[in-house]
Design an enzyme around this catalytic site. Structure first.
Site, PDB file in Angstrom:
ATOM      1  N   GLN A  30       0.821  -1.217   0.000  1.00  0.00           N
ATOM      2  CA  GLN A  30       0.000   0.000   0.000  1.00  0.00           C
ATOM      3  C   GLN A  30       0.852   1.264   0.000  1.00  0.00           C
ATOM      4  OE1 GLN A  30      -2.743  -1.371   3.401  1.00  0.00           O
ATOM      5  NE2 GLN A  30      -4.038  -0.034   2.180  1.00  0.00           N
ATOM      6  N   CYS A  80     -10.906   0.579   3.475  1.00  0.00           N
ATOM      7  CA  CYS A  80      -9.485   0.406   3.169  1.00  0.00           C
ATOM      8  C   CYS A  80      -8.876   1.769   2.856  1.00  0.00           C
ATOM      9  CB  CYS A  80      -9.334  -0.521   1.960  1.00  0.00           C
ATOM     10  SG  CYS A  80      -7.625  -0.789   1.466  1.00  0.00           S
TER      11      CYS A  80
HETATM   12 NI    NI Z   1      -6.670  -2.142   3.011  1.00  0.00          NI
END
Ligand code: NI
Length: 170
Positions: free
Chosen positions: A51, A89
């Site tokens: 991420q 998220c």
């Molecule tokens: Ni996530």
């Protein structure tokens, strides 16, 4: 420590399996520190290395209170039960969905000292860790959501159960 930029879901690094960490060097430790700072700054409860653009099998996650899990090369050994709850998220801002997850899991990983650790977790912590381990496979919660949830609906649920934290961002 430094804040890292959180990538959005259209970035290819979020859609590829991350690679095993072969050596826990100073770069890996700095990355873990930065990921914790970045997760807290974004009010998240979990963050996977891809991420922040690093395709390695590392994740950090809230373990309740001020405790944080720092897991290197994590994998699930055992899964039990199924619970459906709402997730968001940090890489898919503004979206929430109902996602089925195992209620109880056993996770094996290395800690920052390179020692093998084994965690038995359930409920919210199990959900967060499953969400983050999915990131390391290039999977997003939107792939598994059985129903997307209107943020307005979320507000009304908030007032019903103030202690429900499963809609927090991972
Ligand atoms: Ni996530």
């Amino acid at each position: 420590m430094a804040l890292r930029k959180i990538l959005n879901d259209n970035h290819p690094v979020l859609r590829s399996p991350a690679q095993e960490v072969k050596k826990i060097n100073s770069g890996v430790l700095r990355l873990l520190d930065d990921m914790i700072e970045t997760m807290r700054d974004a009010d998240g409860v979990g963050l996977a290395a891809n991420q922040v653009g690093v395709p390695k099998r590392l994740l950090v996650a809230s373990a309740g209170e001020d405790e944080v899990y720092e897991l290197i090369n994590p994998y699930c050994e055992n899964e039990e039960g199924e619970e459906v709850s709402i997730e968001g998220c940090l890489s898919v801002p503004g979206y929430y969905g109902e996602v089925p997850r195992s209620g109880k899991i056993v996770v094996n990983a290395l800690n920052r000292e390179g020692e093998k650790i084994r965690l038995e977790v359930e409920g919210l912590q199990a959900r967060i860790l499953q969400h983050e381990m999915d990131h390391l496979e290039g999977i997003l919660f939107t792939d598994k959501a059985v129903r997307m949830v209107d943020p307005e609906e979320l507000k009304s649920e908030d007032s019903k159960s103030e202690d429900s934290k499963s809609e927090e961002n991972n």
